[in-house]
Design a protein around this motif. Sequence first.
Motif, mmCIF file in Angstrom:
data_model
loop_
_atom_site.group_PDB
_atom_site.id
_atom_site.type_symbol
_atom_site.label_atom_id
_atom_site.label_comp_id
_atom_site.label_asym_id
_atom_site.label_seq_id
_atom_site.Cartn_x
_atom_site.Cartn_y
_atom_site.Cartn_z
ATOM 1 N N GLU A 1 0.807 -1.222 0.000
ATOM 2 C CA GLU A 1 0.000 0.000 0.000
ATOM 3 C C GLU A 1 0.836 1.265 0.000
ATOM 4 O O GLU A 1 0.439 2.284 -0.565
ATOM 5 N N VAL A 2 1.997 1.238 0.669
ATOM 6 C CA VAL A 2 2.758 2.471 0.885
ATOM 7 C C VAL A 2 3.970 2.544 -0.035
ATOM 8 O O VAL A 2 4.504 1.528 -0.461
ATOM 9 N N VAL B 1 6.770 4.292 0.879
ATOM 10 C CA VAL B 1 7.992 4.391 1.673
ATOM 11 C C VAL B 1 8.405 3.004 2.159
ATOM 12 O O VAL B 1 7.604 2.068 2.179
ATOM 13 N N GLU B 2 9.653 2.874 2.555
ATOM 14 C CA GLU B 2 10.150 1.610 3.069
ATOM 15 C C GLU B 2 9.567 1.362 4.468
ATOM 16 O O GLU B 2 9.670 2.201 5.359
ATOM 17 N N LEU B 3 8.965 0.190 4.632
ATOM 18 C CA LEU B 3 8.407 -0.167 5.932
ATOM 19 C C LEU B 3 9.523 -0.661 6.843
ATOM 20 O O LEU B 3 10.405 -1.408 6.412
ATOM 21 N N ARG B 4 9.509 -0.222 8.097
ATOM 22 C CA ARG B 4 10.550 -0.592 9.052
ATOM 23 C C ARG B 4 9.985 -1.506 10.133
ATOM 24 O O ARG B 4 8.770 -1.630 10.307
ATOM 25 N N GLY C 1 -2.134 0.281 13.950
ATOM 26 C CA GLY C 1 -0.954 0.600 14.742
ATOM 27 C C GLY C 1 0.254 0.923 13.884
ATOM 28 O O GLY C 1 0.980 1.898 14.148
ATOM 29 N N ILE C 2 0.485 0.116 12.850
ATOM 30 C CA ILE C 2 1.611 0.371 11.947
ATOM 31 C C ILE C 2 1.431 1.714 11.247
ATOM 32 O O ILE C 2 2.367 2.497 11.095
ATOM 33 N N ASN D 1 3.314 6.906 10.663
ATOM 34 C CA ASN D 1 2.678 8.049 10.008
ATOM 35 C C ASN D 1 2.531 7.816 8.504
ATOM 36 O O ASN D 1 2.965 8.629 7.680
ATOM 37 N N LEU D 2 1.893 6.704 8.143
ATOM 38 C CA LEU D 2 1.816 6.293 6.737
ATOM 39 C C LEU D 2 0.645 6.924 5.988
ATOM 40 O O LEU D 2 0.618 6.894 4.755
ATOM 41 N N GLY D 3 -0.335 7.448 6.689
ATOM 42 C CA GLY D 3 -1.451 8.118 6.027
ATOM 43 C C GLY D 3 -2.422 7.193 5.320
ATOM 44 O O GLY D 3 -3.084 7.588 4.357
#
Length: 391
Positions: A103-104, A106-109, A138-139, A144-146
């Motif tokens: 979905e995102v 950015v790189e998920l950490r 929660g993730i 702050n993934l929006g």
Amino acid sequence: MSQRINKEVPDNFFSPDPGDLVVHAPGRINLIGEHLDYNGGHVLPAAIDHQLELIFRRNNTSICRVYSESFDNYTEISLDDLSPVNTGWENYIIGILAQVKKEVSVELRGFDCLIRGALPVGAGLSSSAALLCGLAKGINFLFNLGISDKSIILMAQKAEQEYAGTQCGVMDQFAVVKGETDALINLDCKTLEYEIIKAQFKPYRLLLLNTNVTHKLSDSEYNKRRQECEEALKIINSAGNNFSYLSDVPLDTLLNLKSIIPPELQERARYVIEENQRVLQAVMALKEGDLITLGDLMYASHNGLRDRYNVSCAELDLLVAHAQKDPKVLGARMMGGGFGGCTINLVHQDHMDEFIRKISQSYQETFDRPLTPIAVSISPGIRCAALKDRT
């Protein structure tokens, strides 16, 4: 499908501190409208005051470390390997991580997550939806993934379908995320449009009775029922119709096609069509404060689930029959996928203790198994906050 070995909880696994992110992910009830979400019908769920608590902290790695107190199970999942595994509950975690990662941009950490709380598995309270939506919410908050609520709902549904093997609809996830205090959700599962309906039951209360007969939907008849509904719709449309969902089919159309629809599929389709109408009638009864009619619709719903959809069992049927003989119980029905789990009952608040005592005795004598009563209140959907100091 890969195999991961569960490990001992490491010494450096975090202990929750004030300020850590905590997510309260509730279970849900469904007052009426079972097995309608995947048939495009209306449902009437709500979030409840029994919930999971998920506590998160970033760990600045590519590893997600998760410990479930309920399962007493610890696992580590690499964000570089999100393939399904051979064990059960981990697939829910892996599945939602895979959906978030898709979905995102950015790189998920990585993160650490402690899961605690009490939502009985197999009771029909949607513990799986609470877990999936709680993790996703929660993730989303932690990094702050929006991600929108609607996306979280659909991601959780897809994770359960693809990683847990249950071809579920969208009702459970919707109720867990969008629930409101003292309100039911009249959800159109075709469009995801919804109406908030005030739940004014006084002087009656909602009581769940857990049969303690557990089910695992992917191993049961749940997926078969969905396939049967799809087959019934295919036959109906082969006669020159173009319905998108079984709930759209008028009852007259179904009855006129009896000669080409196998009897078992007729029963499945008729249940869906009639149950969808019962949900709409229940909404009107709630708006008019007509609890007598609401209770009658609950009993009719159980009859349909038992006789036409064939997803009840002896334990559930005994509980509903006992309730129906009690004048201080307005309505009762099985709730959830079926073959076990809970009944939902509308019981006069002054009669709760006596009703529980008598029905528990009858259940124990008949099945040599304890009955677990669960009084519920309708509560908000998922909430995120900073963990408070409990000392």
